[in-house]
Design a protein around this motif. Structure first.
Motif, mmCIF file in Angstrom:
data_model
loop_
_atom_site.group_PDB
_atom_site.id
_atom_site.type_symbol
_atom_site.label_atom_id
_atom_site.label_comp_id
_atom_site.label_asym_id
_atom_site.label_seq_id
_atom_site.Cartn_x
_atom_site.Cartn_y
_atom_site.Cartn_z
ATOM 1 N N ILE A 152 0.834 -1.262 -0.057
ATOM 2 C CA ILE A 152 -0.011 0.096 -0.149
ATOM 3 C C ILE A 152 0.814 1.197 0.139
ATOM 4 O O ILE A 152 1.842 1.574 0.935
ATOM 5 N N ASP A 153 0.771 2.081 -1.213
ATOM 6 C CA ASP A 153 1.513 3.290 -1.184
ATOM 7 C C ASP A 153 0.600 4.374 -0.457
ATOM 8 O O ASP A 153 -0.321 5.265 -0.947
ATOM 9 N N ARG A 154 0.626 4.594 0.836
ATOM 10 C CA ARG A 154 0.058 5.462 1.627
ATOM 11 C C ARG A 154 0.385 6.788 1.271
ATOM 12 O O ARG A 154 -0.425 7.924 1.441
ATOM 13 N N ARG A 155 1.615 7.139 0.912
ATOM 14 C CA ARG A 155 2.202 8.630 0.617
ATOM 15 C C ARG A 155 1.186 9.102 -0.658
ATOM 16 O O ARG A 155 0.608 10.243 -0.490
ATOM 17 N N ALA A 156 1.221 8.195 -1.613
ATOM 18 C CA ALA A 156 0.643 8.781 -2.759
ATOM 19 C C ALA A 156 -0.846 8.749 -2.653
ATOM 20 O O ALA A 156 -1.860 9.500 -3.006
ATOM 21 N N GLY A 157 -1.579 7.720 -1.898
ATOM 22 C CA GLY A 157 -2.937 7.744 -1.582
ATOM 23 C C GLY A 157 -3.166 8.745 -0.988
ATOM 24 O O GLY A 157 -4.530 9.460 -1.167
ATOM 25 N N ALA A 158 -2.458 9.391 0.135
ATOM 26 C CA ALA A 158 -2.923 10.585 0.724
ATOM 27 C C ALA A 158 -3.098 11.584 -0.048
ATOM 28 O O ALA A 158 -4.208 12.560 0.190
ATOM 29 N N GLN A 159 -2.268 11.771 -1.076
ATOM 30 C CA GLN A 159 -2.289 13.160 -1.745
ATOM 31 C C GLN A 159 -3.591 12.939 -2.774
ATOM 32 O O GLN A 159 -4.269 13.928 -3.116
ATOM 33 N N GLY A 160 -3.864 11.846 -3.269
ATOM 34 C CA GLY A 160 -5.012 11.624 -4.203
ATOM 35 C C GLY A 160 -6.325 11.580 -3.380
ATOM 36 O O GLY A 160 -7.257 12.227 -3.865
ATOM 37 N N LEU A 161 -6.528 10.703 -2.417
ATOM 38 C CA LEU A 161 -7.787 10.610 -1.621
ATOM 39 C C LEU A 161 -8.147 11.786 -0.908
ATOM 40 O O LEU A 161 -9.373 12.335 -0.817
ATOM 41 N N ALA A 162 -7.194 12.671 -0.780
ATOM 42 C CA ALA A 162 -7.370 14.059 0.041
ATOM 43 C C ALA A 162 -8.367 14.949 -0.667
ATOM 44 O O ALA A 162 -8.981 15.658 -0.201
ATOM 45 N N ARG A 163 -8.096 14.629 -2.074
ATOM 46 C CA ARG A 163 -9.047 15.548 -2.942
ATOM 47 C C ARG A 163 -10.578 15.251 -2.930
ATOM 48 O O ARG A 163 -11.439 15.955 -3.336
ATOM 49 N N THR A 164 -10.863 13.800 -2.740
ATOM 50 C CA THR A 164 -12.028 13.390 -3.194
ATOM 51 C C THR A 164 -12.814 12.695 -2.001
ATOM 52 O O THR A 164 -14.044 12.545 -1.963
ATOM 53 N N ALA A 165 -11.918 12.396 -0.823
ATOM 54 C CA ALA A 165 -12.475 11.824 0.300
ATOM 55 C C ALA A 165 -12.342 12.399 1.510
ATOM 56 O O ALA A 165 -11.394 13.260 1.606
ATOM 57 N N THR A 166 -12.814 11.730 2.714
ATOM 58 C CA THR A 166 -12.592 12.267 4.030
ATOM 59 C C THR A 166 -11.308 11.887 4.575
ATOM 60 O O THR A 166 -11.292 11.498 5.771
ATOM 61 N N LEU A 167 -10.360 11.371 3.613
ATOM 62 C CA LEU A 167 -9.017 10.850 4.171
ATOM 63 C C LEU A 167 -8.010 11.831 3.816
ATOM 64 O O LEU A 167 -7.992 12.598 3.057
ATOM 65 N N ARG A 168 -7.029 11.790 4.950
ATOM 66 C CA ARG A 168 -5.885 12.828 4.567
ATOM 67 C C ARG A 168 -4.423 12.274 5.120
ATOM 68 O O ARG A 168 -3.544 12.214 4.094
ATOM 69 N N ASP A 169 -4.344 12.018 6.253
ATOM 70 C CA ASP A 169 -2.777 11.831 6.687
ATOM 71 C C ASP A 169 -2.362 10.516 7.017
ATOM 72 O O ASP A 169 -3.113 9.693 7.652
ATOM 73 N N PRO A 170 -1.043 10.180 6.541
ATOM 74 C CA PRO A 170 -0.800 8.836 6.906
ATOM 75 C C PRO A 170 -0.384 8.983 8.429
ATOM 76 O O PRO A 170 0.181 10.088 8.914
ATOM 77 N N GLY A 171 -0.221 7.843 9.400
ATOM 78 C CA GLY A 171 0.113 7.889 10.728
ATOM 79 C C GLY A 171 0.263 6.543 11.493
ATOM 80 O O GLY A 171 -0.358 5.660 10.695
ATOM 81 N N GLY A 172 0.651 6.523 12.367
ATOM 82 C CA GLY A 172 0.663 5.347 13.292
ATOM 83 C C GLY A 172 -0.391 4.957 13.988
ATOM 84 O O GLY A 172 -1.569 5.550 13.351
#
Length: 540
Positions: free
Chosen positions: A316-336
């Motif tokens: 899972i590429d969370r860094r790329a996912g955070a950038q893309g999903l933050a524009r369309t979904a209620t998701l934003r930050d990678p974290g522990g």
């Protein structure tokens, strides 16, 4: 109220929470608007949207917002979070309280002359019965709060308005746990007649009395004229309308059929409402004490093999996912496992070193393919069990299917209504699922409880048993030195990522729209808080 109880550990927790929120840009909401809204007006019926329908009525056995947004107006708790000064707490049923300096005794004095909606007087026996049910549930009762209250030794009721909790061990966050929005106080007589009565019947002491629940349609409540807070509630009543389709909710918001949606909408939906409604709509934003997770059913093959779980985690590429999903979904930050930016969270430079959170996704996926070959499942196929809520479950599921496809894994994405979705996870009837860690404060003992062994925490849907994680959890929960506790939490996180029973995907970002006629409601980093509607009024 005795304000001298603050131990060093608790005081430091509150100070560091406030400091981290200020320095990390958390808590983007402004607590001041509610106070600046003028004198409240009485009357009116308030209609709002609920984007999922609760599977049952019992908050003690639930971890979905759908239960709280449905039932919080009917119930009271011992304490509440003070949203004007979050994360400090204030009394709800408790008129005052005292905490011993050694954190081993908590004494609460209850507000007198409080009655349940059926007319029964509330006493300390009801508080004791409620907390006994949560910490030691009878056979057949599910309590997802059990781990939270494991440190309680005895509960004493020396008189009808006094409750004394005595602890087995000090827990610096215990007072905040008493303010959990899930701790609805039930009547002792109801529990004595049927320990599972709260799953199907409502009898609380909250600001509203139960009206009707029409499955697939709505829940209603009417003002409790005998509510113990003088002058509250302001509203004559409320109607919560179940709207699982975002388009329908957005149209209803624009048309004024619903005046608020308290869980949260996506950035794109926010922009659409602002563009169409202009100054008739209010939007408030905050980081969110909620993270979306991937959970592997460790009782099913091949997910009982740590190599398979780690491979799927690494892909899972969370860094790329955070950038893309933050524009369309209620998701934003990678974290522990603890909310990014909060006092006990892992620093981002350290997170980058954790397998699955780095920037070299090609190397991570090469390792993932190697692990699958070694485990004997290079062409793995499975079903991803997911909730049918558009935000953020659907885009997250689509994202994961694509991530795993890139290491040769074939996934069927299957979404269900909230009730069968939760039932499937609770019964273990799934391979891999998207789950959630639904918190109401940045307290590690709350955030890490979901990772305890399944026999201690039924909300751990991986069904894993791990004595080492249980040991580390207990050690961090009782540690009062900040740095020592911080280090123990890192050890717990390392174990969680190494075993990968369940792993975070991304943390959420909360955007709440309300019509500007809605007054008195307060934004917070948790959609679990402030939903009893006692202070809400309509400026019409």
């Amino acid at each position: 109220m005795n304000q001298d109880y603050l131990s060093f550990g608790r005081r430091q927790f509150l100070q560091t929470t406030a400091l981290a929120a200020a320095t990390a840009g958390l808590g983007l909401y402004d607590a001041s608007p509610a106070a600046a809204q003028g004198a409240p007006k009485r009357g009116g019926n308030f209609t709002f949207a609920i984007s999922a329908e609760t599977p049952h009525y019992d908050a003690h056995g639930s971890d979905t917002f759908a239960t709280l947004h449905f039932g919080a107006p009917f119930y009271s708790t011992l304490l509440q979070f003070n949203l004007a000064d979050y994360p400090k707490v204030k009394g709800d049923l408790a008129a005052s309280w005292d905490v011993a300096a050694d954190l081993m005794t908590y004494t609460f004095k209850l507000t007198p002359n409080v009655a349940f909606h059926d007319g029964t007087a509330l006493t300390s026996a009801d508080v004791k019965a409620t907390y006994d049910r949560m910490r030691n549930p009878p056979t057949g009762v599910v309590s997802t709060r059990q781990a939270t209250f494991i440190d309680i030794d005895t509960i004493e009721t020396p008189d009808p308005l006094t409750v004394v909790f005595k602890m087995k061990a000090p827990n610096p966050a215990m007072l905040e746990h008493f303010a959990s929005p899930w701790n609805w106080i039930y009547a002792a007589k109801d529990l004595a007649a049927n320990a599972n009565a709260p799953r199907t019947a409502i009898n609380g002491t909250g600001p509203f009395r139960f009206g009707e629940h029409v499955r697939g349609s709505h829940i209603t409540g009417t003002r409790n004229d005998k509510y113990f807070r003088q002058g509250r509630p302001y509203l004559d009543g409320f109607r919560g309308v179940f709207m699982t389709q975002p388009a329908a909710m957005m149209n209803a918001m624009q048309g004024g059929q619903v005046l608020a949606e308290f869980r949260g909408i996506s950035p794109a939906e926010r922009d659409r409402l602002v563009q169409v409604m202009g100054d008739r709509i209010r939007t408030e934003e905050s980081s969110w004490t909620l993270n979306l997770m991937v959970v592997f059913n460790t009782e099913k093959k091949p997910f009982d093999d740590v190599r398979v779980r780690r491979a799927l985690h690494l892909a899972i590429d969370r860094r790329a996912g955070a950038q893309g999903l933050a524009r369309t979904a209620t998701l934003r930050d990678p974290g522990g496992l603890v909310r990014p930016g909060s006092p006990f969270a892992m620093k981002d430079e350290d997170l980058l070193k954790v397998p699955g959170f780095g920037r070299d996704i090609a190397a991570a996926r090469a390792e993932a393919r190697r692990l699958l070959r070694e485990a004997g499942v290079p062409n793995l196929t499975f079903v991803l069990h997911n909730r049918n809520l558009a935000q953020p479950y659907t885009p997250a599921g689509i994202f994961l299917v694509d991530q795993w496809r890139q290491i040769g894994v074939n996934v069927e994405h299957r979404q269900s209504e909230t009730s069968p979705y939760l039932a499937g996870m609770s019964s273990g009837n799934f391979d891999v699922a998207i789950d959630f860690s639904n918190l109401f404060m940045d307290e590690p003992s709350l955030a890490l409880a979901k990772y305890l062994s399944f026999n201690k925490a039924p909300e751990n849907r991986s069904r894993a048993i791990d004595a080492e994680m249980d040991r580390l959890y207990a050690a961090q929960s009782r540690e009062r030195d900040f740095q020592k506790r911080f280090d123990l939490i890192r050890q717990f996180e390392k174990r969680a990522f190494d075993q990968a029973y369940q792993v975070p995907l991304l943390w959420w970002h909360r955007i709440v729209p309300t019509h500007k006629v809605v007054m008195g409601w307060q934004m917070s980093p948790s959609h679990n808080l402030g939903q009893d509607l006692a202070d809400v009024w309509l400026n019409t």
